[in-house]
Design a protein around this motif. Structure first.
Motif, PDB file in Angstrom:
ATOM      1  N   TRP A  34       0.803  -1.217   0.000  1.00 38.15           N
ATOM      2  CA  TRP A  34       0.000   0.000   0.000  1.00 38.15           C
ATOM      3  C   TRP A  34       0.841   1.274   0.000  1.00 38.15           C
ATOM      4  O   TRP A  34       0.459   2.282  -0.596  1.00 38.15           O
ATOM      5  N   ASN A  35       1.997   1.240   0.657  1.00 39.11           N
ATOM      6  CA  ASN A  35       2.838   2.443   0.735  1.00 39.11           C
ATOM      7  C   ASN A  35       4.068   2.373  -0.176  1.00 39.11           C
ATOM      8  O   ASN A  35       4.915   3.258  -0.121  1.00 39.11           O
ATOM      9  N   GLY A  36       4.128   1.331  -0.997  1.00 37.76           N
ATOM     10  CA  GLY A  36       5.262   1.204  -1.900  1.00 37.76           C
ATOM     11  C   GLY A  36       6.511   0.652  -1.257  1.00 37.76           C
ATOM     12  O   GLY A  36       7.544   0.516  -1.917  1.00 37.76           O
ATOM     13  N   GLY A  37       6.445   0.302   0.010  1.00 37.78           N
ATOM     14  CA  GLY A  37       7.630  -0.129   0.726  1.00 37.78           C
ATOM     15  C   GLY A  37       8.085  -1.542   0.413  1.00 37.78           C
ATOM     16  O   GLY A  37       9.255  -1.878   0.633  1.00 37.78           O
ATOM     17  N   ASN A  38       7.188  -2.341  -0.099  1.00 39.72           N
ATOM     18  CA  ASN A  38       7.525  -3.726  -0.429  1.00 39.72           C
ATOM     19  C   ASN A  38       7.038  -4.056  -1.836  1.00 39.72           C
ATOM     20  O   ASN A  38       5.918  -3.703  -2.201  1.00 39.72           O
ATOM     21  N   THR A  39       7.896  -4.722  -2.582  1.00 36.07           N
ATOM     22  CA  THR A  39       7.552  -5.160  -3.930  1.00 36.07           C
ATOM     23  C   THR A  39       7.966  -6.610  -4.105  1.00 36.07           C
ATOM     24  O   THR A  39       8.930  -7.081  -3.488  1.00 36.07           O
ATOM     25  N   TYR A  40       7.220  -7.298  -4.933  1.00 33.21           N
ATOM     26  CA  TYR A  40       7.483  -8.716  -5.211  1.00 33.21           C
ATOM     27  C   TYR A  40       7.296  -8.939  -6.704  1.00 33.21           C
ATOM     28  O   TYR A  40       6.418  -8.353  -7.317  1.00 33.21           O
ATOM     29  N   TYR A  41       8.136  -9.833  -7.245  1.00 33.49           N
ATOM     30  CA  TYR A  41       8.130 -10.067  -8.684  1.00 33.49           C
ATOM     31  C   TYR A  41       8.153 -11.549  -9.004  1.00 33.49           C
ATOM     32  O   TYR A  41       8.717 -12.368  -8.264  1.00 33.49           O
ATOM     33  N   ALA A  42       7.571 -11.878 -10.138  1.00 35.00           N
ATOM     34  CA  ALA A  42       7.742 -13.220 -10.676  1.00 35.00           C
ATOM     35  C   ALA A  42       9.200 -13.387 -11.101  1.00 35.00           C
ATOM     36  O   ALA A  42       9.837 -12.419 -11.535  1.00 35.00           O
ATOM     37  N   ASP A  43       9.708 -14.582 -10.984  1.00 32.40           N
ATOM     38  CA  ASP A  43      11.102 -14.834 -11.351  1.00 32.40           C
ATOM     39  C   ASP A  43      11.379 -14.455 -12.802  1.00 32.40           C
ATOM     40  O   ASP A  43      12.470 -14.009 -13.146  1.00 32.40           O
ATOM     41  N   SER A  44      10.390 -14.618 -13.649  1.00 32.25           N
ATOM     42  CA  SER A  44      10.569 -14.385 -15.081  1.00 32.25           C
ATOM     43  C   SER A  44      10.796 -12.914 -15.421  1.00 32.25           C
ATOM     44  O   SER A  44      11.295 -12.605 -16.505  1.00 32.25           O
ATOM     45  N   VAL A  45      10.440 -12.008 -14.516  1.00 32.78           N
ATOM     46  CA  VAL A  45      10.576 -10.575 -14.806  1.00 32.78           C
ATOM     47  C   VAL A  45      11.518  -9.875 -13.840  1.00 32.78           C
ATOM     48  O   VAL A  45      11.829  -8.689 -14.028  1.00 32.78           O
ATOM     49  N   LYS A  46      11.983 -10.579 -12.836  1.00 38.12           N
ATOM     50  CA  LYS A  46      12.839  -9.973 -11.820  1.00 38.12           C
ATOM     51  C   LYS A  46      14.101  -9.407 -12.457  1.00 38.12           C
ATOM     52  O   LYS A  46      14.740 -10.059 -13.273  1.00 38.12           O
ATOM     53  N   GLY A  47      14.423  -8.174 -12.104  1.00 35.83           N
ATOM     54  CA  GLY A  47      15.595  -7.511 -12.666  1.00 35.83           C
ATOM     55  C   GLY A  47      15.319  -6.759 -13.953  1.00 35.83           C
ATOM     56  O   GLY A  47      16.152  -5.970 -14.398  1.00 35.83           O
ATOM     57  N   ARG A  48      14.149  -6.983 -14.543  1.00 31.61           N
ATOM     58  CA  ARG A  48      13.793  -6.284 -15.789  1.00 31.61           C
ATOM     59  C   ARG A  48      12.591  -5.358 -15.613  1.00 31.61           C
ATOM     60  O   ARG A  48      12.508  -4.322 -16.259  1.00 31.61           O
TER      61      ARG A  48
END
Length: 121
Positions: free
Chosen positions: A53-67
């Motif tokens: 909600w505050n932008g403090g935490n983000t999570y990504y699928a492995d397929s897009v992480k780093g991009r």
């Protein structure tokens, strides 16, 4: 009634970049986690990224992480997905999703209609 409107999709060459935006209605946007999902032709819908909600935490699928990078501007009721180093396998309809109060586990409650991203080789 929550409305989510995506924009920014289009055709891009492999290696290129796009920035998706999602404008949300409602006064309580800043209270909820937001996410992006995608569905490629002939495949099931899959998780891409989520932001708290505050932008403090983000999570990504492995397929897009780093991009890919998810971000939000609560003053503008908008969430973004910056997509770099795009690959043909990123071709899909991208959906903006509003979740509950928690980013993880992320429970999707409202969906946008989607925006098409096509990556040519």
């Amino acid at each position: 009634q929550v409305q989510l409107v995506e924009s920014g999709g289009g055709l891009v060459q492999a290696g290129g970049s796009l920035r998706l935006s999602c404008a949300a209605s409602g006064r309580t946007f800043s209270s909820y986690a937001m996410g992006w999902f995608r569905q490629a032709p002939g495949k099931e819908r899959e998780f891409v990224a989520v932001i708290s909600w505050n932008g403090g935490n983000t999570y990504y699928a492995d397929s897009v992480k780093g991009r890919f990078t998810i971000s939000r501007d609560n003053a503008k009721n908008t969430v973004y997905l910056q997509m770099n180093s795009l690959k043909p396998e990123d071709t899909a309809v991208y959906y903006c999703v509003r979740g509950g109060n928690l980013a993880t586990p992320f429970t999707p409650y409202y969906w946008g209609k989607g925006t098409l991203v096509t990556v040519s080789s």
